[in-house]
Enzyme design. Structure first.
Site, PDB file in Angstrom:
ATOM      1  N   LEU A 235       0.836  -1.205   0.000  1.00 35.61           N
ATOM      2  CA  LEU A 235       0.000   0.000   0.000  1.00 35.61           C
ATOM      3  C   LEU A 235       0.866   1.249   0.000  1.00 35.61           C
ATOM      4  CD1 LEU A 235      -2.843  -0.984   2.487  1.00 35.61           C
ATOM      5  CD2 LEU A 235      -2.506  -1.600   0.083  1.00 35.61           C
TER       6      LEU A 235
ATOM      7  N   GLY B   8       1.172  -5.316   1.367  1.00 36.09           N
ATOM      8  CA  GLY B   8       0.087  -5.391   0.390  1.00 36.09           C
ATOM      9  C   GLY B   8       0.524  -6.043  -0.915  1.00 36.09           C
TER      10      GLY B   8
ATOM     11  N   ASN C 218       4.857  -7.693   6.360  1.00 33.90           N
ATOM     12  CA  ASN C 218       5.770  -7.067   7.335  1.00 33.90           C
ATOM     13  C   ASN C 218       5.120  -5.932   8.119  1.00 33.90           C
ATOM     14  OD1 ASN C 218       5.611  -5.533   4.959  1.00 33.90           O
ATOM     15  ND2 ASN C 218       7.541  -4.521   5.380  1.00 33.90           N
ATOM     16  N   GLU C 219       3.785  -5.870   8.120  1.00 33.72           N
ATOM     17  CA  GLU C 219       3.083  -4.711   8.700  1.00 33.72           C
ATOM     18  C   GLU C 219       3.562  -4.347  10.101  1.00 33.72           C
ATOM     19  OE1 GLU C 219       1.728  -6.882   6.776  1.00 33.72           O
ATOM     20  OE2 GLU C 219       0.457  -5.842   5.341  1.00 33.72           O
TER      21      GLU C 219
HETATM   22  C1  LIG Z   1      -6.639  -2.267  17.157  1.00 38.25           C
HETATM   23  C2  LIG Z   1      -7.328  -2.812  15.992  1.00 38.25           C
HETATM   24  C3  LIG Z   1      -6.454  -2.939  14.804  1.00 38.25           C
HETATM   25  C4  LIG Z   1      -7.291  -2.808  13.622  1.00 38.25           C
HETATM   26  C5  LIG Z   1      -6.481  -2.841  12.380  1.00 38.25           C
HETATM   27  C6  LIG Z   1      -7.262  -2.251  11.335  1.00 38.25           C
HETATM   28  C7  LIG Z   1      -6.789  -1.965  10.197  1.00 38.25           C
HETATM   29  C8  LIG Z   1      -5.377  -2.226   9.808  1.00 38.25           C
HETATM   30  C9  LIG Z   1      -4.536  -1.015   9.825  1.00 38.25           C
HETATM   31  C10 LIG Z   1      -3.535  -0.842   9.011  1.00 38.25           C
HETATM   32  C11 LIG Z   1      -3.133  -1.845   8.012  1.00 38.25           C
HETATM   33  C12 LIG Z   1      -2.559  -1.186   6.813  1.00 38.25           C
HETATM   34  C13 LIG Z   1      -1.951  -2.195   5.916  1.00 38.25           C
HETATM   35  C14 LIG Z   1      -0.884  -1.897   5.200  1.00 38.25           C
HETATM   36  C15 LIG Z   1      -0.240  -2.856   4.289  1.00 38.25           C
HETATM   37  C16 LIG Z   1       0.890  -2.243   3.475  1.00 38.25           C
HETATM   38  O1  LIG Z   1       1.053  -2.625   2.361  1.00 38.25           O
HETATM   39  S1  LIG Z   1       1.853  -1.033   4.181  1.00 38.25           S
HETATM   40  C17 LIG Z   1       3.180  -0.752   3.057  1.00 38.25           C
HETATM   41  C18 LIG Z   1       4.306  -1.619   3.453  1.00 38.25           C
HETATM   42  N1  LIG Z   1       5.352  -1.562   2.464  1.00 38.25           N
HETATM   43  C19 LIG Z   1       6.629  -1.677   2.800  1.00 38.25           C
HETATM   44  O2  LIG Z   1       6.996  -1.843   3.926  1.00 38.25           O
HETATM   45  C20 LIG Z   1       7.603  -1.585   1.662  1.00 38.25           C
HETATM   46  C21 LIG Z   1       8.493  -0.422   1.824  1.00 38.25           C
HETATM   47  N2  LIG Z   1       9.429  -0.310   0.691  1.00 38.25           N
HETATM   48  C22 LIG Z   1      10.527  -1.065   0.614  1.00 38.25           C
HETATM   49  O3  LIG Z   1      10.828  -1.909   1.423  1.00 38.25           O
HETATM   50  C23 LIG Z   1      11.419  -0.767  -0.562  1.00 38.25           C
HETATM   51  O4  LIG Z   1      11.052   0.468  -1.108  1.00 38.25           O
HETATM   52  C24 LIG Z   1      11.359  -1.843  -1.670  1.00 38.25           C
HETATM   53  C25 LIG Z   1       9.930  -2.100  -2.121  1.00 38.25           C
HETATM   54  C26 LIG Z   1      11.995  -3.152  -1.189  1.00 38.25           C
HETATM   55  C27 LIG Z   1      12.163  -1.313  -2.891  1.00 38.25           C
HETATM   56  O5  LIG Z   1      13.448  -0.964  -2.491  1.00 38.25           O
HETATM   57  P1  LIG Z   1      14.339  -0.036  -3.449  1.00 38.25           P
HETATM   58  O6  LIG Z   1      15.654   0.127  -2.773  1.00 38.25           O
HETATM   59  O7  LIG Z   1      14.307  -0.542  -4.823  1.00 38.25           O
HETATM   60  O8  LIG Z   1      13.553   1.344  -3.504  1.00 38.25           O
HETATM   61  P2  LIG Z   1      13.522   2.495  -2.388  1.00 38.25           P
HETATM   62  O9  LIG Z   1      13.380   1.926  -1.046  1.00 38.25           O
HETATM   63  O10 LIG Z   1      14.651   3.415  -2.627  1.00 38.25           O
HETATM   64  O11 LIG Z   1      12.146   3.211  -2.746  1.00 38.25           O
HETATM   65  C28 LIG Z   1      12.016   4.020  -3.906  1.00 38.25           C
HETATM   66  C29 LIG Z   1      11.024   5.110  -3.592  1.00 38.25           C
HETATM   67  O12 LIG Z   1       9.747   4.518  -3.364  1.00 38.25           O
HETATM   68  C30 LIG Z   1       9.270   4.944  -2.080  1.00 38.25           C
HETATM   69  N3  LIG Z   1       8.451   3.874  -1.519  1.00 38.25           N
HETATM   70  C31 LIG Z   1       8.834   2.654  -1.193  1.00 38.25           C
HETATM   71  N4  LIG Z   1       7.799   1.933  -0.719  1.00 38.25           N
HETATM   72  C32 LIG Z   1       6.736   2.731  -0.721  1.00 38.25           C
HETATM   73  C33 LIG Z   1       5.360   2.564  -0.335  1.00 38.25           C
HETATM   74  N5  LIG Z   1       4.884   1.438   0.156  1.00 38.25           N
HETATM   75  N6  LIG Z   1       4.552   3.639  -0.489  1.00 38.25           N
HETATM   76  C34 LIG Z   1       5.003   4.805  -0.980  1.00 38.25           C
HETATM   77  N7  LIG Z   1       6.292   5.011  -1.369  1.00 38.25           N
HETATM   78  C35 LIG Z   1       7.128   3.985  -1.232  1.00 38.25           C
HETATM   79  C36 LIG Z   1      10.519   5.229  -1.273  1.00 38.25           C
HETATM   80  O13 LIG Z   1      10.235   6.058  -0.219  1.00 38.25           O
HETATM   81  C37 LIG Z   1      11.388   5.867  -2.319  1.00 38.25           C
HETATM   82  O14 LIG Z   1      10.943   7.193  -2.486  1.00 38.25           O
HETATM   83  P3  LIG Z   1      11.971   8.352  -2.844  1.00 38.25           P
HETATM   84  O15 LIG Z   1      13.052   8.329  -1.778  1.00 38.25           O
HETATM   85  O16 LIG Z   1      11.153   9.591  -2.800  1.00 38.25           O
HETATM   86  O17 LIG Z   1      12.496   8.020  -4.206  1.00 38.25           O
END
Ligand SMILES: CCCCC/C=C\C/C=C\CC/C=C/CC(=O)SCCNC(=O)CCNC(=O)[C@H](O)C(C)(C)COP(=O)(O)OP(=O)(O)OC[C@H]1O[C@@H](n2cnc3c(N)ncnc32)[C@H](O)[C@@H]1OP(=O)(O)O
Length: 338
Positions: free
Chosen positions: A114, A159, A183-184
């Site tokens: 996400l 996600g 990994n949330e």
């Molecule tokens: C008490 C009751 C509880 C009730 C619960 C109720 C509801 C639940 C609540 C919440 C749940 C919400 C669920 C969320 C699920 C998700 O998917 S959260 C997102 C998690 N994603 C990650 O952790 C991935 C993070 N990214 C990475 O690890 C790396 O970027 C990568 C994918 C491995 C790629 O690595 P790479 O080196 O190639 O690239 P960069 O790290 O340099 O990234 C480039 C650029 O992209 C930006 N970016 C990376 N990931 C995201 C993202 N997920 N969203 C937006 N932007 C992202 C990063 O910041 C870099 O940006 P730049 O520096 O500006 O270029």
């Protein structure tokens, strides 16, 4: 096929028909409307206007190759989710389409999950709309009537992993730099119950417990050993392997495979369909908390800082990948500061 499905479900599986008919609110997929007729309609093309979702349809086999195409990391933003939902509906309703291969057009990344920025510093109305769109994609993919294979050609956290888990079969490129998992918790957030259920249905309870609590990200080899993915192949063979595997799934008559799939997945799907609004309310309440917003901010900043402070992992060193993954957690940032 609609007639066959209707007959089978009404005649032989009345209980299943009752469940599936009720509250889909979704066109196509494994759901039927209240009269038992499918909601599928004849369709035309599926081009995505911004090309953020590329679809290549093989008319001879009825298999659509769907590539996510939002560099740099295919993060699932509200516009991407909306576009993906439209494309999935069109494919689902195309009577010639029988199978879907989901992959990425972005090198080394399947999907970063996400979009963090859709969950940060936004009004509650935005969180609500965003979460509804996330739910919608899960319902469409997990409940898809198409044979669905994920060709995972890059890292796939959170996600992104969920997208892959919705498929019927997962083939991952055997590259030790790639990781996959839910990994949330490492971000200081919690995978919702339907993410948990999707993982649970795939890898079983003990692995789910360990994976979710630790927010574990796995190498392809580890993911294979846990049955998080079904097969590893060299990167260059990923699409041919997925196409070949699809052939195996399409040998089974569609109606038999679809009814079988719906029997296995319907209770999980119903878990969310029965309480979508409550789930949205929970999400909005949770994500808008100051403490959660702070965690997400730390995490987003740590991702950006990695660029300045940590070199990309060297060719074959898994240990380094784990430390980079850990270093991206907000808790690591806190430890570093203290
Ligand atoms: C008490 C009751 C509880 C009730 C619960 C109720 C509801 C639940 C609540 C919440 C749940 C919400 C669920 C969320 C699920 C998700 O998917 S959260 C997102 C998690 N994603 C990650 O952790 C991935 C993070 N990214 C990475 O690890 C790396 O970027 C990568 C994918 C491995 C790629 O690595 P790479 O080196 O190639 O690239 P960069 O790290 O340099 O990234 C480039 C650029 O992209 C930006 N970016 C990376 N990931 C995201 C993202 N997920 N969203 C937006 N932007 C992202 C990063 O910041 C870099 O940006 P730049 O520096 O500006 O270029």
């Amino acid at each position: 096929m609609a007639a066959v499905l209707r007959k089978l479900i009404q005649g032989r599986l009345p209980a299943l028909a009752g469940v599936l008919c009720r509250r889909s609110g979704n066109e196509g997929h494994l759901f039927l409307n209240s009269s038992g007729s499918t909601l599928m309609q004849p369709r035309c093309g599926y081009s995505s206007p911004t090309e953020s979702v590329i679809v290549e349809m093989d008319k001879a086999t009825g298999v659509a190759l769907l590539k996510l195409n939002i560099p740099p990391v295919n993060s699932l933003s509200l516009p991407l989710l909306t576009e993906l939902a439209i494309v999935l509906d069109k494919l689902e309703m195309d009577k010639h389409c029988r199978g879907l291969i989901l992959t990425s057009a972005v090198p080394n990344i399947f999907s970063a999950g996400l979009n963090l920025f859709d969950m940060m510093d936004k009004p509650n109305e935005h969180y609500s709309e965003f979460w509804r769109a996330v739910q919608e994609i899960w319902i469409k993919l997990y409940g898809s009537s198409l044979a669905n294979i994920a060709a995972i050609n890059g890292s796939s956290p959170a996600g992104g992993c969920l997208l892959a888990l919705c498929s019927d079969y997962r083939i991952m490129a055997n590259n030790p730099h790639f990781t996959i998992g839910l990994n949330e918790t490492r971000l200081g957030i919690v995978a919702p119950f339907w993410f948990k259920d999707t993982l649970l249905n795939t890898v079983g309870k003990r692995t789910t417990e360990i994976s979710l609590n630790l927010g574990a990200l796995y190498s392809p080899t580890e993911a294979l050993s846990l049955h998080l993915v079904d097969r590893l192949v060299p990167e260059t063979q990923l699409l041919s392997a997925a196409t070949e595997e699809m052939g195996r799934w399409l040998q089974v008559p569609d109606h038999a495979r679809q009814i079988t799939k719906s029997m296995i997945r319907k209770s999980t799907l119903e878990g969310l369909l029965n309480q979508r609004e409550a789930d949205i309310k929970n999400f909005v309440e949770f994500i808008s908390r100051d403490s959660i917003q702070k965690s997400l901010q730390f995490y987003a900043q740590s991702l950006q800082k990695q660029k300045q402070h940590i070199h990309p992992p060297s060719s074959s060193c898994r240990q380094q990948i784990s430390s980079v993954t850990f270093a991206r957690s907000p808790w690591y940032s806190l430890i570093q500061r203290s």
